[in-house]
Design a protein around this motif. Structure first.
Motif, PDB file in Angstrom:
ATOM      1  N   THR A 117      36.637 121.994  29.105  1.00 50.47           N
ATOM      2  CA  THR A 117      35.764 120.960  29.662  1.00 50.47           C
ATOM      3  C   THR A 117      35.489 119.865  28.651  1.00 50.47           C
ATOM      4  N   GLU A 172      38.980 124.425  37.034  1.00 54.50           N
ATOM      5  CA  GLU A 172      37.525 124.422  37.136  1.00 54.50           C
ATOM      6  C   GLU A 172      36.917 123.355  36.237  1.00 54.50           C
ATOM      7  N   ARG A 175      37.439 120.121  37.876  1.00 53.13           N
ATOM      8  CA  ARG A 175      36.545 119.991  39.038  1.00 53.13           C
ATOM      9  C   ARG A 175      35.132 119.610  38.606  1.00 53.13           C
ATOM     10  N   VAL A 176      34.656 120.213  37.541  1.00 52.35           N
ATOM     11  CA  VAL A 176      33.294 119.944  37.066  1.00 52.35           C
ATOM     12  C   VAL A 176      33.189 118.515  36.525  1.00 52.35           C
ATOM     13  N   SER A 179      33.260 116.179  39.402  1.00 46.35           N
ATOM     14  CA  SER A 179      31.996 116.177  40.138  1.00 46.35           C
ATOM     15  C   SER A 179      30.979 115.273  39.457  1.00 46.35           C
ATOM     16  N   GLN A 180      30.921 115.332  38.131  1.00 44.61           N
ATOM     17  CA  GLN A 180      29.989 114.458  37.423  1.00 44.61           C
ATOM     18  C   GLN A 180      30.347 112.995  37.647  1.00 44.61           C
ATOM     19  N   SER A 249      25.333 124.251  41.669  1.00 46.70           N
ATOM     20  CA  SER A 249      26.250 123.767  40.632  1.00 46.70           C
ATOM     21  C   SER A 249      26.318 122.244  40.639  1.00 46.70           C
ATOM     22  N   ILE A 253      25.138 119.928  37.612  1.00 46.34           N
ATOM     23  CA  ILE A 253      26.063 118.979  36.983  1.00 46.34           C
ATOM     24  C   ILE A 253      25.462 117.576  36.989  1.00 46.34           C
ATOM     25  N   SER A 258      28.545 117.702  32.754  1.00 48.29           N
ATOM     26  CA  SER A 258      29.565 118.721  32.992  1.00 48.29           C
ATOM     27  C   SER A 258      29.709 119.713  31.842  1.00 48.29           C
ATOM     28  N   LYS A 262      28.879 123.884  31.778  1.00 44.59           N
ATOM     29  CA  LYS A 262      29.845 124.953  31.508  1.00 44.59           C
ATOM     30  C   LYS A 262      29.416 125.808  30.324  1.00 44.59           C
TER      31      LYS A 262
END
Length: 326
Positions: A117, A172, A175-176, A179-180, A249, A253, A258, A262
């Motif tokens: 991440t 993942e 994705r995180v 998303s942010q 989640s 986030i 992000s 994590k």
């Protein structure tokens, strides 16, 4: 300003703690579904994503805050398309790993995801790479690497399961980070993100399951009720938890960022390891736990690094107020 900062910090803490609790429960719930012989991870996670989308729509309706109108395809596909793909791969690969590896080992393995991440967040401009930040995340990754090396000689080790999980760690992390960006650059709320990401992901997962996992013939021959009868209670429980996991989640986030999200997961993983050893009687060696403690030390250093002005994110945790309103 101090009051706003304190409220944002409180929102971030509450959302992260909520996510830690429900995501730990979901891991155990999904494992119970698989232990009953329903070894179809795409289908199980697809049902969870469908429940998440429907729950998001219901939440928006109850709050009186409708999601924005569907954007044109020319904007929608390039903007949200990668999120759909990352979610599909994360859910499929991550849950497939549980068919080959123990719950306890997977939680140890998960400590590598903050390192992935961090790299993606730096590339996306959401984090500024500093020496303390790099050192803390390196400790997390080294602890995981040591635990992984020890596990390669254990009976529960599966190279295929490890490959599945490494793949899910990368998707993942993407994705995180995505998303942010969705909540900061495009000002999506946590509920809007939940609906617009989960529904297409559910279609991909369930469709993929019908084709590649053989659930299509299974449902046709036995009927939906007949095929799901042995696990319907566990599946419904897991689907409800999936909705809560996705909602909290995205909320976390948007409130914390992000990378912090994590890294906080490392502490959650420790609780799942304890449960797996104390309740499920899974074996974890002292060397594996030692590797994880190194990762936890990295987490503590990370917390210290992020408390310094030079370790703060370039793009502050966005959407905190929107997430709170959602």
């Amino acid at each position: 300003m101090a009051g706003v900062g304190a409220r944002s910090a409180a929102v971030g803490l509450a959302s992260t703690l909520s996510w830690m609790l429900v995501s730990s429960a979901l891991i155990i719930a999904n494992k119970r579904v698989y232990s009953k012989g329903f070894a179809y991870p795409m289908f199980v996670t697809g049902v969870g994503q469908l429940a998440s989308a429907l729950g998001g729509l219901l939440l928006g309706w109850l709050s009186g805050k409708r999601s924005r109108s569907l954007p044109p395809l020319g904007w929608l596909v390039p903007t949200l398309g990668p999120m759909w793909g990352f979610t599909f791969l994360t859910m499929w690969l991550g849950n497939a790993a549980y068919l080959h590896l123990s719950v306890a080992f997977i939680q140890i393995f998960k400590a590598m995801t903050p390192a992935v991440t961090l790299v993606l967040a730096v590339i996306a401009g959401q984090e500024r790479l500093t020496l303390p930040l790099l050192a803390s995340v390196t400790l997390i990754a080294l602890g995981t690497g040591g635990a992984t090396f020890v596990e390669t000689g254990a009976p529960s080790w599966s190279a295929l399961g490890a490959l599945f999980f490494v793949g899910s760690s990368f998707t993942e992390a993407a994705r995180v980070v995505g998303s942010q960006r969705l909540m900061s650059a495009h000002h999506f709320t946590s509920v809007e993100t939940l609906v617009y990401v989960s529904l297409p992901a559910a279609a991909l997962l369930i469709g993929g399951s019908l084709v590649s996992e053989g659930t299509g013939p299974l449902l046709l021959l036995r009927g939906v009720a007949g095929a799901l009868a042995p696990i319907q209670g566990e599946l419904a429980y897991a689907a409800a938890l999936s909705f809560l996991v996705n909602l909290t989640s995205f909320w976390a986030i948007g409130s914390t960022g992000s990378l912090t999200f994590k890294v906080a997961g490392c502490l959650k993983n420790l609780a799942v390891i304890w449960y797996s050893v104390a309740v499920s009687r899974e074996h974890v060696s002292g060397a594996q736990l030692g590797g994880y403690l190194v990762s936890v030390a990295g987490f503590m250093l990370y917390t210290l690094a992020k408390s310094q002005p030079s370790g703060r994110a370039v793009a502050p945790a966005a959407g905190a107020e929107k997430a709170k309103a959602a």
